[in-house]
Design a protein around this motif. Structure first.
Motif, PDB file in Angstrom:
ATOM      1  N   HIS A  60       0.706  -1.469  -0.140  1.00 47.44           N
ATOM      2  CA  HIS A  60      -0.136   0.047  -0.114  1.00 47.44           C
ATOM      3  C   HIS A  60       0.694   0.824  -0.185  1.00 47.44           C
ATOM      4  N   ILE A  61       1.815   1.394   0.476  1.00 43.68           N
ATOM      5  CA  ILE A  61       2.946   1.961   0.553  1.00 43.68           C
ATOM      6  C   ILE A  61       3.740   2.572  -0.730  1.00 43.68           C
ATOM      7  N   ILE A  62       3.928   1.547  -1.358  1.00 39.64           N
ATOM      8  CA  ILE A  62       4.623   1.769  -2.750  1.00 39.64           C
ATOM      9  C   ILE A  62       3.091   1.591  -3.745  1.00 39.64           C
ATOM     10  N   GLN A  63       1.930   1.594  -3.026  1.00 39.25           N
ATOM     11  CA  GLN A  63       0.878   2.432  -4.108  1.00 39.25           C
ATOM     12  C   GLN A  63       0.389   3.144  -4.289  1.00 39.25           C
ATOM     13  N   TYR A 122       0.704   6.462  -6.927  1.00 35.39           N
ATOM     14  CA  TYR A 122      -0.437   7.195  -7.405  1.00 35.39           C
ATOM     15  C   TYR A 122      -0.584   8.531  -7.536  1.00 35.39           C
ATOM     16  N   SER A 123       0.658   8.622  -6.597  1.00 30.86           N
ATOM     17  CA  SER A 123       1.317  10.377  -6.248  1.00 30.86           C
ATOM     18  C   SER A 123       1.734  10.633  -7.585  1.00 30.86           C
ATOM     19  N   TRP A 151      -7.561   8.416 -15.327  1.00 30.42           N
ATOM     20  CA  TRP A 151      -7.152   8.907 -13.419  1.00 30.42           C
ATOM     21  C   TRP A 151      -8.592   9.424 -12.472  1.00 30.42           C
ATOM     22  N   ALA A 152      -9.765   9.445 -12.324  1.00 34.14           N
ATOM     23  CA  ALA A 152     -10.971   9.600 -11.777  1.00 34.14           C
ATOM     24  C   ALA A 152     -11.423   7.700 -11.616  1.00 34.14           C
ATOM     25  N   LEU A 153     -10.645   6.720 -12.212  1.00 35.28           N
ATOM     26  CA  LEU A 153     -10.817   5.040 -11.792  1.00 35.28           C
ATOM     27  C   LEU A 153      -9.475   5.001 -11.152  1.00 35.28           C
ATOM     28  N   ALA A 154      -8.448   5.523 -11.744  1.00 30.89           N
ATOM     29  CA  ALA A 154      -7.725   5.118 -10.471  1.00 30.89           C
ATOM     30  C   ALA A 154      -7.490   5.521  -9.419  1.00 30.89           C
ATOM     31  N   THR A 155      -7.799   7.171  -8.907  1.00 28.74           N
ATOM     32  CA  THR A 155      -8.275   7.532  -8.011  1.00 28.74           C
ATOM     33  C   THR A 155      -9.318   6.886  -7.208  1.00 28.74           C
TER      34      THR A 155
END
Length: 174
Positions: A29-32, A36-37, A75-79
């Motif tokens: 999760h930290i890498i994800q 994402y950022s 991008w919205a789906l990734a968010t």
């Protein structure tokens, strides 16, 4: 032997394996979140570049507008996927993270009760969102190759074959 291990009748080696698994979940999760950022920074930069490139133009081409909309949807789906992933992380480490034993107990009851049905629905939805995201990205690549290679059916058919092969992959993690 820890109290959670005694409660579930596990050996110390099994507890150590589960603690390694919990640590791997946190690291994942930290890498994800980090990637994402980075993705968000690239998205904002791309939108800024597109807006600057057409700041003097009176009319934007319809293909450019469609591409902007698709990029925003991706991008919205990734968010959305990131939010669901964050929800799982909060459930494990904040809500039930008072001690290592409580995290271990929470992970061990993952398959029991009504919570697991809700979690399964969220996991399936998250996997569906990320699959839709990947499909849209691949179709954008196919469309770009269609334009770059002057509507060459051979190249586009090879790319579509690769997309279909990627879609045939079955997720067996459930």
């Amino acid at each position: 032997m820890s109290s959670a291990a005694q409660h579930f009748g596990m050996s110390d080696d099994e507890v150590i394996q589960i603690i390694r698994f919990i640590t791997a979940i946190l690291n994942y999760h930290i890498i994800q979140i980090f990637t994402y950022s980075l993705y968000t920074m690239v998205f904002v930069s791309a939108m800024h570049q597109i807006a600057d490139a057409h700041s003097g133009a009176n009319k934007w081409p319809s293909q450019r507008i469609a591409l902007i909309i698709i990029i925003c949807v991706i991008w919205a789906l990734a968010t959305l996927h990131m939010g669901m992933s964050w929800n799982g992380l909060v459930s494990i480490y904040v809500t039930h993270g008072q001690s290592q034993n409580s995290v271990l107990a929470y992970i061990m009851v993952y398959g029991d009760g009504n919570w697991s049905k809700k979690r399964l629905i969220l996991d399936v939805f998250a996997d569906s969102v990320i699959a839709l995201n990947a499909i849209l990205a691949e179709l954008i690549n196919v469309w770009r190759c269609w334009k770059i290679y002057n509507q060459n059916y051979l190249i586009v058919s090879l790319l579509l074959l690769c997309v279909l092969c990627g879609l045939s992959r079955v997720n067996t993690e459930v």
